[in-house]
Design an enzyme around this catalytic site. Sequence first.
Site, PDB file in Angstrom:
ATOM      1  N   GLU A 138      59.740  22.769  42.207  1.00  0.00           N
ATOM      2  CA  GLU A 138      59.698  24.184  41.858  1.00  0.00           C
ATOM      3  C   GLU A 138      60.875  24.988  42.389  1.00  0.00           C
ATOM      4  OE1 GLU A 138      57.671  25.835  39.878  1.00  0.00           O
ATOM      5  OE2 GLU A 138      56.474  24.070  39.378  1.00  0.00           O
TER       6      GLU A 138
ATOM      7  N   SER B 279      -7.855  27.171  34.044  1.00  0.00           N
ATOM      8  CA  SER B 279      -8.763  27.217  35.192  1.00  0.00           C
ATOM      9  C   SER B 279      -8.064  27.425  36.516  1.00  0.00           C
ATOM     10  CB  SER B 279      -9.579  25.920  35.248  1.00  0.00           C
ATOM     11  OG  SER B 279     -10.449  25.841  34.132  1.00  0.00           O
TER      12      SER B 279
END
Length: 842
Positions: free
Chosen positions: A126, A497
């Site tokens: 870079e 139930s």
Amino acid sequence: MLNETPEDQTPEDENDPLWHRALQQVGRVVGLLDRPAMALPKFARRATFLTLLVLSAMFGAMVGLMLVYSVNLPQMDDLIRYRPNTTTELYDVHGKIVGSFALERRVVVSYSDIPPVLRQAVISIEDKSFERNSGVNLIRAAEAAYTDVHSKGRAQGASTLTMQLARNLFLSAQKTYGRKAQEILLALQIERRFTKDQIFELYANQIYLGHGTYGFEAGAEFYFSKHVRDLTLPEAAMLAALPKGPEAYSPIKYPERALRRRNLVISEMLSDGKITENQAEAAKGSPLGLHLEPPPNSIAPYFVEEVRRQLEKEYGVEEVHGAGLRVYTTLDLDLQRVANQATLDGAAAYERRHGWKGRLPNIVLAGEDMGVYKHPDWTQPVAKGGYFHALVTSVEPKRVTVKIGAQTATMVPADWLWVQRPDASSFLRNGDVIYVRVDSTPTTEPLHVVLEQDSGAQVSMMAVDNSSGEVLAMVGGRDFALSQFNRATQAQRQVGSSFKPYVYSTAIENGMKPSDTVVDAPTTFPTPNGPYTPHNYEADYKGTMTLLTAFAESRNIPALRLADKFGIRKVIEMAHRFGVTSEIQPFLPVAIGSADISLYDQVGAYTVFPNDGIRIEPHYIRKVTQADGLPLPETMPKVTEVISLGVARQMMQLLQAVTQFGTGAAAASLKHPFGGKTGTTNDYTDAWFIGFSPSITCGTWIGFDDPHQSLGEKETGARAALPMWMDFMKVAIAPHPNETFPTANAPKKQLDVPMPHFPQDESVLKPSPPADEPDPDAEDNAPASAKPGPAAKPAATPAPAAPAPSAPATPSAPAPPPMLQQPPAPVVRQSPPANPPAAGAP
């Protein structure tokens, strides 16, 4: 050379600005040129004047441009105070990461944590002169300008690391000369204020590396599942290759292109003398070596979503997704894995009981390309025992080849034996999307899978620590990738139930005992709109029986008699005291389960019984700290006394009887103290089991998103839901082999939360009306058919919902949620059924 006379010389102050001294020198030259003694040709004097004029204009233009482009540039003080967005991480009770939130997935590290091999790789590819330049590389800039001119565009960026940092921090990615000028100005300022080490550290934490990752530490964790300090030379070169084009050189999308770019980085390191030829050759010959980290939210996605909602509500979206919070949750990652497997295995067992249905989606017939097809659940890591949708790529009579992501898998006749079709070509074809279970390790090639089925049945599970109210595990559906609708917290389904504990708690609080009797016989309840004649699930009646036996066997008539005796309004009030948030209409069939309640509410309510009457609100978060470790204000869970110690201990007798000899007796095989209750709705649309040990309460549900679709004949809570609960609980109770429920005379249980002062037990008892007085609620004890239910209450935000049915006694639950990648809607409120169930199932 021209000579000046003493009178022409003017004293210069060395402290004068450079521009002032330059103007003085120009003035002298012009003055000298005007002298007759110069005897210079007229055109020479004029050319010199014009040259100076042009240079002055250029200088002025440059100064003007610099002023223009420097307007609104950030100050370096902003960079000193700069704190990048960091990832908020969620931890389980053992300190393991279970999820994360981030606008930018980043983990900040210091310069010393960045290995030299990575620093060298980045600088080589870079910015070779990074250590020497002042933020701007004039040679590279000239080369780039030449390339730009000859390519008739702006092909070269000529950006140094410092310029890239300036752009990434403060500027846009737009390629213009103006932005480049701003880059240069910012780079010069950054170089003046920061050291090279500081600049590289900022760059290393800021740069984008693709797939939502920022900075080299997050990149190392994502691509290689390791810390940046542990990177090898090929791995460091791969990360250094990405800043130029994170998407274009993605090793996941374009591995060959990424490999070439990585090898270029290695070559540059060799040419810079950073590595030897042997190292370079070895590194270039190595594969990419990706070891992708699975998404951290993939193990408990429904739980993580609940945490996200709560955090955003308390702290705001920006703080949660960008401030790097540390969230210490209540989740037990080990138990969550058990819950995942238990629910998926339970759903698969249900699917097999009902045979092969087919009706498979086919990619080829839909006009899609099999080569590019990707199923949403392929983002999850492949593991043995996992369930995935797979694409059929080849079908032979005795062999089927399928694709799961990038991996290939095979099946042989033994793997589809339950389908009862020996020839695979009779029920499968290329392009079918099938459901399979992985039966080999992920490293096996090809994978071995077993055919399963996904006909749409859904499951949910939630487990809570009794003493603290902490949610230990949560499953909201079979596949989060397909549906983010959380069926544990957002769906309110008919509970069957499993509602009866509220009925019996009301009876015991009003003076009845487990040994008291109630008549199980045919009966009709008068209502203002006509008689209501209920039935038991079984086609028989057992006459006089104790409350304990009636509850354990889940008889409907006794529950309705008790609700009628004490008033259905009192029963509903009792349910709300237990933490049920649903709006329940006062109709007698509610007593046997026609109410719609969420699993979250049911599990939280059932913790009251092993907690000696105390309810601790189920919660997900222990504490939250900032990135620097400073704790944020805590919200304590709500603690309430629901029933007295005496009522709770008597109800425990009933609930334990269910798992000893009642409808949940299969749990007795685990040889551990349990209590709980099954629940099955009319037409078998929903199956439940909510149960607990002394330490943990867990609830399970199975059904379809369509509330009218039946699971099938005899798919009761005991058959469809209880096995999932048992698979989970046998692991959850392993650390507590000797735990027991308190005896009748034992002191009240000590809980792990601050306890408010509660009144004496007698103060919470509500006396029942004398037997000879009419029940003030009796006039409301009408069946659901006698009174029309109200319309479904709309949710706060759009949510999948269905209107209440006009005739069938089935739950009005949310319609199948849309399969979109979006946050799910809040809890869906539902109306009671328009007609009572003919007979509730156990």
